[in-house]
Design a protein around this motif. Structure first.
Motif, PDB file in Angstrom:
ATOM      1  N   ILE A  30       1.877  -7.360  10.682  1.00 31.88           N
ATOM      2  CA  ILE A  30       3.108  -7.092   9.913  1.00 31.88           C
ATOM      3  C   ILE A  30       4.184  -6.544  10.846  1.00 31.88           C
ATOM      4  CG2 ILE A  30       4.122  -5.913   7.915  1.00 31.88           C
ATOM      5  CD1 ILE A  30       1.314  -5.753   6.678  1.00 31.88           C
ATOM      6  N   PHE A  31       3.784  -5.612  11.721  1.00 27.98           N
ATOM      7  CA  PHE A  31       4.765  -5.090  12.690  1.00 27.98           C
ATOM      8  C   PHE A  31       5.317  -6.215  13.565  1.00 27.98           C
ATOM      9  CE2 PHE A  31       2.759  -0.662  12.434  1.00 27.98           C
ATOM     10  CZ  PHE A  31       3.839  -0.120  11.763  1.00 27.98           C
ATOM     11  N   ARG A  32       4.427  -7.068  14.096  1.00 30.06           N
ATOM     12  CA  ARG A  32       4.900  -8.136  14.997  1.00 30.06           C
ATOM     13  C   ARG A  32       5.832  -9.099  14.262  1.00 30.06           C
ATOM     14  NH1 ARG A  32       0.045  -6.967  17.256  1.00 30.06           N
ATOM     15  NH2 ARG A  32      -1.106  -8.247  15.780  1.00 30.06           N
ATOM     16  N   ALA A  33       5.548  -9.406  12.988  1.00 30.10           N
ATOM     17  CA  ALA A  33       6.434 -10.293  12.225  1.00 30.10           C
ATOM     18  C   ALA A  33       7.806  -9.641  12.074  1.00 30.10           C
ATOM     19  CB  ALA A  33       5.830 -10.605  10.856  1.00 30.10           C
ATOM     20  N   ASN A  34       7.839  -8.322  11.881  1.00 34.84           N
ATOM     21  CA  ASN A  34       9.113  -7.617  11.752  1.00 34.84           C
ATOM     22  C   ASN A  34       9.861  -7.551  13.075  1.00 34.84           C
ATOM     23  OD1 ASN A  34       9.769  -6.255   8.973  1.00 34.84           O
ATOM     24  ND2 ASN A  34       7.550  -6.284   9.192  1.00 34.84           N
ATOM     25  N   ASN A  61       2.606   4.199   7.044  1.00 36.99           N
ATOM     26  CA  ASN A  61       2.077   4.449   5.702  1.00 36.99           C
ATOM     27  C   ASN A  61       2.943   3.794   4.624  1.00 36.99           C
ATOM     28  OD1 ASN A  61      -0.047   5.986   6.693  1.00 36.99           O
ATOM     29  ND2 ASN A  61       1.064   7.920   6.516  1.00 36.99           N
ATOM     30  N   ALA A  62       4.267   3.904   4.774  1.00 42.31           N
ATOM     31  CA  ALA A  62       5.171   3.327   3.767  1.00 42.31           C
ATOM     32  C   ALA A  62       5.001   1.807   3.734  1.00 42.31           C
ATOM     33  CB  ALA A  62       6.619   3.703   4.084  1.00 42.31           C
ATOM     34  N   MET A  63       4.837   1.226   4.907  1.00 37.12           N
ATOM     35  CA  MET A  63       4.679  -0.229   4.983  1.00 37.12           C
ATOM     36  C   MET A  63       3.380  -0.678   4.296  1.00 37.12           C
ATOM     37  SD  MET A  63       4.578  -2.342   8.513  1.00 37.12           S
ATOM     38  CE  MET A  63       2.850  -2.169   8.951  1.00 37.12           C
ATOM     39  N   VAL A  64       2.289   0.059   4.529  1.00 41.32           N
ATOM     40  CA  VAL A  64       1.006  -0.314   3.918  1.00 41.32           C
ATOM     41  C   VAL A  64       1.076  -0.127   2.403  1.00 41.32           C
ATOM     42  CG1 VAL A  64      -1.454   0.265   3.762  1.00 41.32           C
ATOM     43  CG2 VAL A  64      -0.337   0.192   5.997  1.00 41.32           C
ATOM     44  N   ASP A  66       3.626  -0.429   0.415  1.00 44.14           N
ATOM     45  CA  ASP A  66       4.345  -1.593  -0.146  1.00 44.14           C
ATOM     46  C   ASP A  66       3.444  -2.820  -0.196  1.00 44.14           C
ATOM     47  OD1 ASP A  66       6.689  -0.284  -0.421  1.00 44.14           O
ATOM     48  OD2 ASP A  66       7.747  -1.353   1.204  1.00 44.14           O
ATOM     49  N   ARG A  67       2.712  -3.023   0.881  1.00 45.00           N
ATOM     50  CA  ARG A  67       1.891  -4.233   0.965  1.00 45.00           C
ATOM     51  C   ARG A  67       0.778  -4.205  -0.080  1.00 45.00           C
ATOM     52  NH1 ARG A  67      -0.188  -7.923   0.098  1.00 45.00           N
ATOM     53  NH2 ARG A  67      -1.061  -9.611   1.345  1.00 45.00           N
ATOM     54  N   LEU A  68       0.140  -3.036  -0.262  1.00 41.86           N
ATOM     55  CA  LEU A  68      -0.984  -2.963  -1.201  1.00 41.86           C
ATOM     56  C   LEU A  68      -0.526  -3.023  -2.649  1.00 41.86           C
ATOM     57  CD1 LEU A  68      -3.390  -0.366   0.467  1.00 41.86           C
ATOM     58  CD2 LEU A  68      -3.448  -2.874   0.575  1.00 41.86           C
ATOM     59  N   ALA A  69       0.764  -2.743  -2.878  1.00 42.45           N
ATOM     60  CA  ALA A  69       1.282  -2.798  -4.245  1.00 42.45           C
ATOM     61  C   ALA A  69       1.518  -4.238  -4.691  1.00 42.45           C
ATOM     62  CB  ALA A  69       2.580  -1.995  -4.337  1.00 42.45           C
TER      63      ALA A  69
END
Ligand code: AP5
Ligand code: ZN
Length: 212
Positions: A30-34, A61-64, A66-69
């Motif tokens: 996800i980081f690399r795509a961003n 943490n905020a990124m994860v 969002d993803r898990l939601a």
């Protein structure tokens, strides 16, 4: 999934997630795509990633969260590269409790450091589909091109030898304590991550089945 850089987390996560029909949530991907998309998140993360340091917890943490939601994670998911320190593990526990779920198993991939350096210095990745190759151990059918859609493979910025050594240090200091943390919770399954990819997958599946 927990293990040092180059243990094969991404390789195994891709196979297992597809066999289990659940999404693979890889914080590194996800980081690399961003970063390649030039987003604000990517700009924040890039300096840490290029050095081989962890991106700050509040960003990760905020990124994860969002993803898990997202809907596709409701029936299960495979985490690759998160949590990466004990503080993230604590946050994950709260996040999952809020979603009324929890971890079933934490799979530790074990491999020694010299093997890691060999694996990472020969790694090539596809920018389109994320598939990972190795110039010697798992070469694409056509040199430098992805088997799936023919995209040109690239070498990761953080796969230079000095950066690999630093990532290993970060692993030892910050991430390895998670092994004891999850062992104490009765969630840990450890497998040897050496030998052919298919053999590691077979060990992973047996370990997951035993725990769930
Ligand atoms: P991330 O992308 O997670 O990198 P990593 O943990 O260093 O792991 P790698 O992707 O390097 O290795 P892997 O174990 O997935 O191995 P792979 O399957 O590719 O993180 C990158 C950066 O993002 C971090 O440094 C940090 O800055 C940031 N970040 C990510 N998550 C974070 C978090 N939670 N908190 C803060 N920051 C975070 O395999 C490696 C090679 O070996 C390949 O070439 C493959 O073909 C080959 N190979 C695989 N299996 C075998 C086998 N059995 N035999 C021979 N070769 C094999
Ligand atoms: Zn591809």
């Amino acid at each position: 999934m927990v293990g040092p850089p180059g243990a094969g987390k991404g390789t195994q996560a891709q196979i297992l997630a597809s066999e289990l029909s659940i999404p693979k949530v890889s914080t590194g991907d996800i980081f690399r795509a961003n970063v390649s998309g030039g987003t604000e998140l990517g700009k924040k993360a890039k300096q840490y990633m290029d050095r081989g340091d962890l991106v700050p917890d509040e960003v990760t943490n905020a990124m994860v969260k969002d993803r898990l939601a997202r809907g596709d994670a409701a029936a299960g998911f495979l985490l690759d590269g998160f949590p990466r320190n004990v503080a993230q593990a604590g946050t994950l526990r709260t996040m999952l409790a809020d979603l009324d779920t929890g971890l079933d198993v934490v799979l530790e991939l074990r491999v020694d450091e010299e093997e890691v350096v060999k694996r990472l210095s020969g790694r090539r990745s596809c920018p389109e589909c994320g598939r990972v190759y190795h110039v010697e151990y798992d070469p694409p059918k056509v040199e430098g091109r992805c088997d799936n859609e023919g995209a040109e493979l690239y070498q990761r910025e953080d796969d230079r030898e000095e950066t690999i050594r630093h990532r290993l240090e970060v692993y030892r200091e910050q991430t390895a304590p998670l092994v004891a943390f999850y062992e104490a919770e009765g969630l840990l399954a450890t497998i040897a991550a050496t030998g052919p990819v298919e053999e590691v997958t077979a060990r992973a599946k047996a370990a997951i089945e035993e725990k769930t």
